[in-house]
Each structure stands twice: as structure tokens, then as C-alpha cells.
Design a protein around this motif. Sequence first.
Motif, mmCIF file in Angstrom:
data_model
loop_
_atom_site.group_PDB
_atom_site.id
_atom_site.type_symbol
_atom_site.label_atom_id
_atom_site.label_comp_id
_atom_site.label_asym_id
_atom_site.label_seq_id
_atom_site.Cartn_x
_atom_site.Cartn_y
_atom_site.Cartn_z
ATOM 1 N N GLU A 133 -7.893 -3.974 -0.137
ATOM 2 C CA GLU A 133 -8.004 -2.843 -1.054
ATOM 3 C C GLU A 133 -6.840 -1.884 -0.860
ATOM 4 O O GLU A 133 -6.104 -1.949 0.124
ATOM 5 N N ARG A 173 -4.754 1.150 0.253
ATOM 6 C CA ARG A 173 -4.880 1.877 1.515
ATOM 7 C C ARG A 173 -3.539 2.447 1.938
ATOM 8 O O ARG A 173 -2.500 2.135 1.348
ATOM 9 N N SER A 212 -8.663 4.579 3.024
ATOM 10 C CA SER A 212 -8.766 4.477 1.569
ATOM 11 C C SER A 212 -9.687 5.584 1.080
ATOM 12 O O SER A 212 -10.374 6.238 1.869
ATOM 13 N N CYS A 255 -10.852 2.220 6.531
ATOM 14 C CA CYS A 255 -11.101 0.899 5.981
ATOM 15 C C CYS A 255 -11.867 0.067 7.007
ATOM 16 O O CYS A 255 -11.814 0.327 8.208
ATOM 17 N N LEU A 292 -3.556 5.622 -4.449
ATOM 18 C CA LEU A 292 -3.275 4.621 -3.426
ATOM 19 C C LEU A 292 -2.898 3.304 -4.090
ATOM 20 O O LEU A 292 -3.498 2.898 -5.080
ATOM 21 N N ASP A 314 -2.335 -0.845 -4.074
ATOM 22 C CA ASP A 314 -2.799 -2.091 -3.454
ATOM 23 C C ASP A 314 -1.808 -3.224 -3.695
ATOM 24 O O ASP A 314 -2.125 -4.389 -3.482
ATOM 25 N N GLY A 346 0.812 -1.209 0.000
ATOM 26 C CA GLY A 346 0.000 0.000 0.000
ATOM 27 C C GLY A 346 0.847 1.261 0.000
ATOM 28 O O GLY A 346 2.017 1.273 -0.376
#
Length: 535
Positions: A142, A144, A167, A185, A110, A112, A102
Motif C-alpha cells: 500500500e 506509504r 500510511s 503499516c 501518499l 504507491d 512510495g
Amino acid sequence: MAQSTDRMSLQMVSTVSNSSLIQPGFSLLNFDGHVFFFGQKGWPKRSCPTGVFLLDIKQNELKMKPVFFSKDSCYLPPLRYPALCMLRSDARADEYQYIIHGGKTPNNDLSDKIYFISLVSKTSKKMTFQCIEKDLGGDVPEARYGHTINIVHSRGKSMSVLFGGRSYTPLAQRTTETWNSVVDCLPSVFLIDFEFGCCTSYMLPELQDGLSFHVSIAKDDTIYILGGHSLQNNTRPPSLYKLKVDLPLGSPAVTCTILPGGISVSSAIVTQISDTEFVLVGGYLSDNQKRLACNTIVLEDNKIEIVESVGPEWTPDIKHCRMWFGCDMGKGSVLLGIPGANKQIIPDANYFYILRCKGAEEDKEEELITQTCSQTSSEDPGDSTPFEDSEEFCFSAEANSFDADDADTYNEDDEEDESETGYWITCCASCNIDINTWVPFYSTELNKPAMILCSSGAGHWVHAQCMDLSETVLLRLSEANVKYFCNKHIDLNKGLQTPQKVVCLKKPPMKPLRKKKTMKLSTSAKKSFLRRLFE
């Protein structure tokens, strides 16, 4: 709560080269007793295209030297606020690599992705790394930032545990006004098996609210999560969670226990001073209040004990500054930075200190360059993230380029006079630019938000981000010699404009009609014609 009497010392360090690259959100990697800087703000320049530097600290001077990557490496973008930890084949192995997950790119996107980075060769003049991107399947986390990742060891097996972070708002819920808004998140615990490349998420009833910029320390099969910031409630709860991971032959088991004795803090830094002792420093009690107190964390007999420590004698600059940032340097040392004045005599716009959490005699026996990342411990994997972006201060300094011909060297004289433009003003009714929460939106921004002059009346400055200007439009306006009108005055300006003169199209002249030729009849001919007509 008992109080530890361990001594701490604070020493100022002068920066020699490229200090402007050390920005909040950076990370430190430790390989073979050398510390490496990762996560610069902005895209790498030709002086160091990899964006990774060796931190060389000698005689209280900090220098940054570029490193290299092997030809079979993937590209590793500069990521700020990633989750990072050390990965060993087992708890006592000497060889290790780092996991990076991340974080924010220089474009504020951002990531992943998960990267594995290791040192493959080392000479006196050249350090070469290898970076590999790992593909995962299953419940993939995801994109973040502001989260943590740790390694747990159970029954001879190892797995990674990822938790927390922030996120962007999901696409389906975004509006023009909230397009770049961030949210917590979900408080899911992700168990990642890198051997098989699969992820499994767990929703535990004890974890109700999302957390970011918390502290997490791992030992064997247990992870302790301390503090953090809940963006939804805008609170820093004094929470303390104990995650226990069991890795039998079948399915893993993850349990969570809420423990008393937590600390209300976010963005704190943890450094390890022994096999079972850690020191917690820095962080924030609230958006505008730093936490100057220090604590010693002891992990023994499957339990945690947090005691107060005697902190160092903080300098007046540290006490009175609104923001600070830093990273773990390993072996009980922490690199701290505070912003300096925007206009000052010395070229560096930021000051750096080394906080030593051990006694002076112990410090003399250990080389300071033997360091570890601020997000992991040197023995048992444990980590804490740097300061969160809501508390980030983006400072500027003179950067002496590695290449003498590099034209991108920062010059303080190129900056505009902040007293005239007022970067932190409320430029409009919907302005949301705050010095405490601002993060760069455009790739051209460094330590101040981009502004543009509205030509209405006597003129006034507005934030480009508040005017919803794209980076392409902003660059075009800065290069072209045209007037700009903000969203408030654009309609008024249109109404006051003199209507443009309508240019009439010139019609080609019509050709005159030709007269028909007629025959003239004589008088006798006319009489003959009339006579035949009436006969």
C-alpha cells in the motif's frame, strides 16, 4: 562494546542557489560520480520543471543545477521520505539504476508507485535521465512513507525486499478529527520480483510491531534492520533483526532472527566507508532529543558487529538545535542540515555541514562529489531513510532562481512576524498543531502552519487546519476582504448579528370594480311593473 578510533571531521558549507528546496525528506542519487538532489518540498517551478537537481559542491559552496528527462520518461513527482535503493543486474555490475517507491507528494498524498530512474546521457552542460513506472501484481504494498527497500542476491538471482513505513488511516476507520492521521503499516515483508512484476508478502512471527524510519543494510542475501520508531507505542525499541532470503528454483524462503545489541534510534543516516564497514550518524533518541553519538557497523562472516565511534566535534549550533536532517553523500560523507534563526542577517535560514567519517588524508584523495544516496550504500545495497516527519523542521531561505525573471523567488520580508502571530500557539481546545510533529497540510505552506484571523472581539489567530478549512476556502478567504469567525465564535456571532431588514414586496394596486350601470324608471313605469307583478 568496543570503540572505533576512526577520525571524523565536520566542515560548514555555504549555499549559493535554491537552498530553500533542500528540505527534510529529500533523497540523493549518485550517477557516475555526480550527486543529484530529489524530493524538493513543493511542486517544481519553471526554473526546473523536473524537480531533480545536480548538486555541485566546489570550494565549500553548494550550487544546484537543473537536469532533464528523456521524451519517453514518465512524470516523476517530487517525493519526500520515499524508499530508495540502487539496483544492479548483479552484485558486481557497473551499470545500475535507482528504485524509488512510495513517499509523500507536495499535496501530502501518499504514493504507491514504483519508479526506475537511470542516467541515459551526460555532457558538460546537460544531464538527461530516463524514468519508467513499473506495474506490479500480487500482494502490492500500500501507499506509504518512511519505509526501506533493499536488494538481495541469492543463487544468482536478485529480488527487492520492502519493509515498514507509515500510511494514512484506512478510509473505513477515518473520522473528521482523524482524517489525516497516520498509522504504522503492518509488519509485513514484501518480496518483489521486478523481472516478472509480482509481489509476495510474508508475515513473520518475530516481527510483531510496525516500524518506520529505521535503518536497513543489505549484504548478499541478508538484510539487517536496526532501530526505528513504533508509532502505535510511541517508542524507539533497541531492536535488531536479521532477514535472510533464499531464492531457490521454487518458492522463495524468508526467515527472521532477533539479534541482541540493537540501538534505540530513529531517522539515523548510514554511510559506507569500506566493503564491510558502515557508519551510523544522526537520528533521535526521543521526540525532543537528538542522538549525537556515532557507531561503526561491521558486516563480516555472516554476522553484524556494532561498535561505538569517536564522533566529530559538534558545533554549538548543532548541539543546541532541536532538529536536524541529512543524507548520505557516499564514500563516508554525510550532508547535514540544521535550521537557522527565522530572522537573521545572512540570507540563508539554514546551515549545512559535511561530515566526513574517514581520515583527513583519505578525504583529500577522494572527490567529494562522488556520492551516493543516503538510503543506500555504494557497494552492497543498504539504506536508511531521512528524518521522519514527526521530527521534521521545515525551514525557509532565500532561493535565487535559475531564471532571473522568475517571480517566485523567496523573500524573507514577505513572511509575517512570528512574534505577533504565534504560529505554534494552542488556538482552540482541539488544536493539535505541534512544532515537533507538524507537517504541511496545504500546498501553500512552507515552514509554518497556515493561520487566519478570527474577527470576534479584539481578534485572535487560529490554525486553518484546526478549523477544518479546505484549501479552496482558505485561498478564497485570503483573497477576499471578508471577516472570518472561528468554529468557537461562529454561532455567537450569528446570535449577535442584527437581523436583516425584511424587504416587503410591493403588491400592485388592485383595479377598482366597475359599477354596474342601472336603469332609472319613471314613476309611471314603476307602477306598471308592480301592477303586472301582482296580477
